[in-house]
Design an enzyme around this catalytic site. Structure first.
Site, mmCIF file in Angstrom:
data_model
loop_
_atom_site.group_PDB
_atom_site.id
_atom_site.type_symbol
_atom_site.label_atom_id
_atom_site.label_comp_id
_atom_site.label_asym_id
_atom_site.label_seq_id
_atom_site.Cartn_x
_atom_site.Cartn_y
_atom_site.Cartn_z
ATOM 1 N N GLY A 21 -25.728 28.985 -0.071
ATOM 2 C CA GLY A 21 -26.386 28.289 1.036
ATOM 3 C C GLY A 21 -26.134 26.783 1.034
ATOM 4 O O GLY A 21 -26.785 26.029 1.744
ATOM 5 N N THR B 108 -32.957 17.528 16.075
ATOM 6 C CA THR B 108 -32.125 18.606 16.617
ATOM 7 C C THR B 108 -30.747 18.532 15.940
ATOM 8 O O THR B 108 -30.451 17.563 15.247
ATOM 9 C CB THR B 108 -31.993 18.498 18.156
ATOM 10 N N LYS C 251 -27.431 11.990 12.698
ATOM 11 C CA LYS C 251 -26.441 10.910 12.656
ATOM 12 C C LYS C 251 -25.793 10.662 14.021
ATOM 13 O O LYS C 251 -25.275 9.580 14.270
ATOM 14 C CB LYS C 251 -25.322 11.263 11.657
ATOM 15 N N GLY D 292 -31.538 18.712 2.141
ATOM 16 C CA GLY D 292 -32.676 19.582 1.848
ATOM 17 C C GLY D 292 -33.819 19.250 2.791
ATOM 18 O O GLY D 292 -33.989 18.096 3.190
ATOM 19 N N VAL E 198 -28.617 8.954 6.038
ATOM 20 C CA VAL E 198 -27.684 8.701 4.926
ATOM 21 C C VAL E 198 -28.389 8.994 3.614
ATOM 22 O O VAL E 198 -29.342 8.311 3.255
ATOM 23 C CB VAL E 198 -27.199 7.234 4.919
ATOM 24 N N LYS F 287 -21.687 8.855 7.548
ATOM 25 C CA LYS F 287 -22.661 8.169 6.684
ATOM 26 C C LYS F 287 -22.141 6.813 6.203
ATOM 27 O O LYS F 287 -22.889 5.828 6.204
ATOM 28 C CB LYS F 287 -23.002 9.063 5.497
ATOM 29 N N GLU G 5 -33.481 6.185 8.319
ATOM 30 C CA GLU G 5 -33.258 6.243 6.870
ATOM 31 C C GLU G 5 -32.699 7.591 6.419
ATOM 32 O O GLU G 5 -31.821 7.673 5.560
ATOM 33 C CB GLU G 5 -34.593 5.968 6.153
ATOM 34 N N GLU H 208 -22.094 25.496 5.229
ATOM 35 C CA GLU H 208 -22.273 26.225 6.489
ATOM 36 C C GLU H 208 -21.148 27.255 6.638
ATOM 37 O O GLU H 208 -20.100 27.140 5.992
ATOM 38 C CB GLU H 208 -22.139 25.255 7.676
HETATM 39 N N1 LIG Z 1 -31.150 20.075 6.592
HETATM 40 C C1 LIG Z 1 -30.825 18.997 5.915
HETATM 41 O O1 LIG Z 1 -30.770 19.009 4.680
HETATM 42 C C2 LIG Z 1 -30.541 17.701 6.632
HETATM 43 C C3 LIG Z 1 -30.318 16.529 5.873
HETATM 44 C C4 LIG Z 1 -30.087 15.307 6.531
HETATM 45 C C5 LIG Z 1 -30.054 15.290 7.912
HETATM 46 N N2 LIG Z 1 -30.232 16.436 8.621
HETATM 47 C C6 LIG Z 1 -30.196 16.359 10.080
HETATM 48 O O2 LIG Z 1 -31.485 16.644 10.602
HETATM 49 C C7 LIG Z 1 -31.370 17.331 11.854
HETATM 50 C C8 LIG Z 1 -32.140 18.646 11.775
HETATM 51 O O3 LIG Z 1 -31.575 19.450 10.760
HETATM 52 P P1 LIG Z 1 -32.127 20.907 10.419
HETATM 53 O O4 LIG Z 1 -31.422 21.328 9.174
HETATM 54 O O5 LIG Z 1 -33.616 20.887 10.457
HETATM 55 O O6 LIG Z 1 -31.561 21.728 11.668
HETATM 56 P P2 LIG Z 1 -31.827 23.278 12.054
HETATM 57 O O7 LIG Z 1 -32.551 23.953 10.955
HETATM 58 O O8 LIG Z 1 -30.534 23.803 12.518
HETATM 59 O O9 LIG Z 1 -32.828 23.182 13.299
HETATM 60 C C9 LIG Z 1 -32.450 22.660 14.530
HETATM 61 C C10 LIG Z 1 -33.614 22.764 15.497
HETATM 62 O O10 LIG Z 1 -33.256 22.073 16.694
HETATM 63 C C11 LIG Z 1 -33.712 22.854 17.781
HETATM 64 N N3 LIG Z 1 -32.920 22.505 18.972
HETATM 65 C C12 LIG Z 1 -31.611 22.769 19.228
HETATM 66 N N4 LIG Z 1 -31.271 22.250 20.427
HETATM 67 C C13 LIG Z 1 -32.393 21.684 20.946
HETATM 68 C C14 LIG Z 1 -32.692 21.015 22.154
HETATM 69 N N5 LIG Z 1 -31.761 20.797 23.093
HETATM 70 N N6 LIG Z 1 -33.966 20.571 22.356
HETATM 71 C C15 LIG Z 1 -34.917 20.747 21.418
HETATM 72 N N7 LIG Z 1 -34.693 21.385 20.242
HETATM 73 C C16 LIG Z 1 -33.439 21.839 20.028
HETATM 74 C C17 LIG Z 1 -33.564 24.312 17.352
HETATM 75 O O11 LIG Z 1 -34.423 25.087 18.183
HETATM 76 P P3 LIG Z 1 -34.745 26.669 17.947
HETATM 77 O O12 LIG Z 1 -35.727 26.690 16.810
HETATM 78 O O13 LIG Z 1 -35.355 27.097 19.224
HETATM 79 O O14 LIG Z 1 -33.426 27.282 17.611
HETATM 80 C C18 LIG Z 1 -34.011 24.200 15.891
HETATM 81 O O15 LIG Z 1 -35.398 24.332 15.787
HETATM 82 C C19 LIG Z 1 -29.874 17.518 12.101
HETATM 83 O O16 LIG Z 1 -29.422 16.493 12.942
HETATM 84 C C20 LIG Z 1 -29.267 17.377 10.715
HETATM 85 O O17 LIG Z 1 -27.941 16.915 10.724
HETATM 86 C C21 LIG Z 1 -30.488 17.630 8.013
#
Ligand SMILES: NC(=O)c1ccc[n+]([C@@H]2O[C@H](COP(=O)([O-])OP(=O)(O)OC[C@H]3O[C@@H](n4cnc5c(N)ncnc54)[C@H](OP(=O)(O)O)[C@@H]3O)[C@@H](O)[C@H]2O)c1
Length: 328
Positions: A196, A86, A115, A307, A142, A214, A139, A199
């Site tokens: 993209g 999430t 994190k 990614g 970071v 990190k 893992e 944010e």
């Molecule tokens: N994207 C990257 O490149 C990346 C890289 C490293 C780490 N991360 C970390 O990985 C995590 C996920 O990233 P992401 O990019 O996949 O995020 P995202 O695309 O914004 O997706 C977030 C998801 O969390 C769901 N959500 C929000 N609140 C919730 C709750 N209370 N209970 C259950 N589900 C909930 C949302 O639900 P809905 O679908 O219903 O809106 C959505 O499906 C984050 O912590 C991010 O910092 C991401």
């Protein structure tokens, strides 16, 4: 093969990439690693899909969501692991911290890319996991697919003197474009948003908080600093001017947002002059970390630090470790 059942919290970029990998890698995982990862629930903000026998991943989206949150799913659905994906809340750990804490308290393994729970409560969560028979692995938090945390096993015999890294792809893209094209900060930020890479609210990236989280995780794992996010001296890149970057380039340097940790200097994040030939001079959205070691000398790892697929690959590696798969 006995199924290793997983509950996935989140259905965003990373969760979808992970679920795709579970489908495409299913045969490979069974044949090579003798393991069957079975998602029994996927929980979004809007509700949950649940099937104790294993969800049909190619038919998820059209199915109606059950009105259940992560806490209810953890209470009612049997599983071996929770995958927490999430959104990140660096201020408090957010609901993700509740999700992770309850799962570990129930004896589940927890794998996360988030994190928030790690910077706020890693020691507590690791101790609880050891007591309850599960584990807490992160893992992907970071450097995504760069295996920065699991590298620890290979560095155990040495003493890590300091760690320096470029850990935020968005800021690095902006600084790279300022250097290459002579853009100002605002122009480069707009370009990053258009592609993209940044944010709509870029604060966590350009103000250095993401990099601070990190490097805190690395400092605690490798140097035992017991650092908290509030302890990090952080300066972002908003004040870096196009002129300063151009001047640096003329003199054989680039400007990079460098995150550093050592016993002597603690944990810092700041824009720094980096020589062109330094391993810390990575371009675009790449990340890099250099470990300075007493005996083995410096070692650097570079790669994609974000990614969906990249992050999911690191999550999958942790899941396999949780399921007891060891490299042969
Ligand atoms: N994207 C990257 O490149 C990346 C890289 C490293 C780490 N991360 C970390 O990985 C995590 C996920 O990233 P992401 O990019 O996949 O995020 P995202 O695309 O914004 O997706 C977030 C998801 O969390 C769901 N959500 C929000 N609140 C919730 C709750 N209370 N209970 C259950 N589900 C909930 C949302 O639900 P809905 O679908 O219903 O809106 C959505 O499906 C984050 O912590 C991010 O910092 C991401």
């Amino acid at each position: 093969v006995k199924p290793f059942r997983i509950i996935v919290a989140g259905y965003g970029t990373v969760a979808r990439a992970l679920l795709d990998m579970l489908v495409t890698q299913e045969r490979h995982l069974a044949e090579v690693h003798d393991v069957r990862l079975v998602p029994v629930a996927v929980v979004r903000a809007a509700g949950a899909w649940v099937d104790p026998e294993g969800l049909q991943l190619d038919r998820l989206a059209p199915r109606a969501l059950m009105r259940k949150d992560v806490a209810e799913v953890l209470e009612n659905v049997q599983a071996e692991a929770l995958v927490e994906l999430t959104p990140t809340d660096l201020k408090t750990g957010g609901v993700a911290l509740d999700h992770v804490r309850s799962a570990i308290a129930k004896g589940l393994h927890v794998v996360t890319a988030n994190k928030g729970p790690v910077v706020h409560a890693a020691p507590e969560l690791e101790a609880l996991a050891a007591k309850k028979g599960g584990s807490f692995r992160y893992e992907a938090t970071v450097g995504a697919a760069i295996p920065l945390l699991s590298l620890r096993a290979s560095l155990l015999g040495d003493r890590i003197e300091r760690i320096d890294g470029v850990l935020n792809g968005t800021s690095n893209y902006i600084l790279s474009r300022m250097g290459e094209e002579g853009l100002g900060f605002n122009e480069a930020l707009e370009e990053a948003q258009g592609r993209g890479y940044a944010e709509a609210d870029p604060a966590a990236d350009v103000d250095g908080l993401d990099a601070a989280a990190k490097i805190t995780i690395l400092a605690n794992r490798y140097l035992g600093l017991g650092a908290r996010l509030e302890d990090v001296r952080v300066e972002g890149i908003r004040k870096v001017t196009g002129e300063a970057v151009q001047l640096a380039v003329k003199q054989g340097y680039v400007v990079r947002l460098v995150a550093s940790a050592s016993q002597a200097a603690g944990v810092t994040v700041a824009p720094r002059l980096v020589p062109l030939a330094s391993p810390l001079n990575v371009q675009g959205t790449l990340n890099v970390v250099r470990f300075a070691r007493e005996y083995g000398g410096p070692v650097s790892l570079t790669g994609h630090g974000a990614g969906g697929r990249e992050t999911a690959a690191a999550v999958l590696a942790d899941l396999l470790a949780a399921a007891g798969v060891a490299p042969r």
